[in-house]
Design a protein around this motif. Structure first.
Motif: not given
Length: 146
Positions: A6, A78-80, A100, A102-103
């Motif tokens: 993350h 924010t993501g991976r 990738e 998320d937000e």
């Protein structure tokens, strides 16, 4: 102990987000974000190295992003981390590391924003996605990087 892939980055959009649709009508926005380190040296702050990171945003959030943000806007993602590898038609091997998301949100550190709730698109999302794809032209046929 499980590891968690993350990450959160804060930076500026290098270009306007590019909104495309998969052949099945799913929206994907691709963007590049410039992230510059801040370094304190001799009691003063200066810019350090800049990294340019590719970010993928999917579905409704992709469309909201394309309607809301543009080149130069400061954003938080924010993501991976994801890594994709492929071979070119010439036989060259390539790979890329992307985020990738998320937000994704606008940073309000040096800007203001008025938030509007998006209406739920419900069951017509796929059909609307195809209509938007036809309006904008182009097709995004790359597989999802996950």
């Amino acid at each position: 102990m499980a590891t968690d892939n993350h990450t959160t980055i804060i930076g500026n959009l290098v270009d306007d987000p590019e909104l495309r649709f998969t052949s099945s009508g799913i929206a994907v926005a691709n963007l590049r974000e410039a992230v510059t380190q801040r370094i304190q040296q001799d009691g003063e702050w200066r810019d350090g190295d800049t990294s340019f990171l590719k970010v993928n945003v999917w579905r409704g959030q992709a469309e909201h992003l394309a309607d809301s943000l543009g080149k130069g806007d400061r954003v938080m993602v924010t993501g991976r981390l994801r890594q994709r590898s492929w071979e070119t038609p010439e036989g060259d091997k390539r790979s890329v590391t992307e985020i990738e998301a998320d937000e994704v949100g606008a940073s309000l550190k040096w800007a203001t924003a008025k938030v509007e709730r998006a209406s739920d698109r419900g069951n017509g999302e796929r059909a609307q996605g195809r209509e938007r794809q036809a309006e904008r032209g182009g097709d995004f046929n790359d597989p999802a990087p996950f």
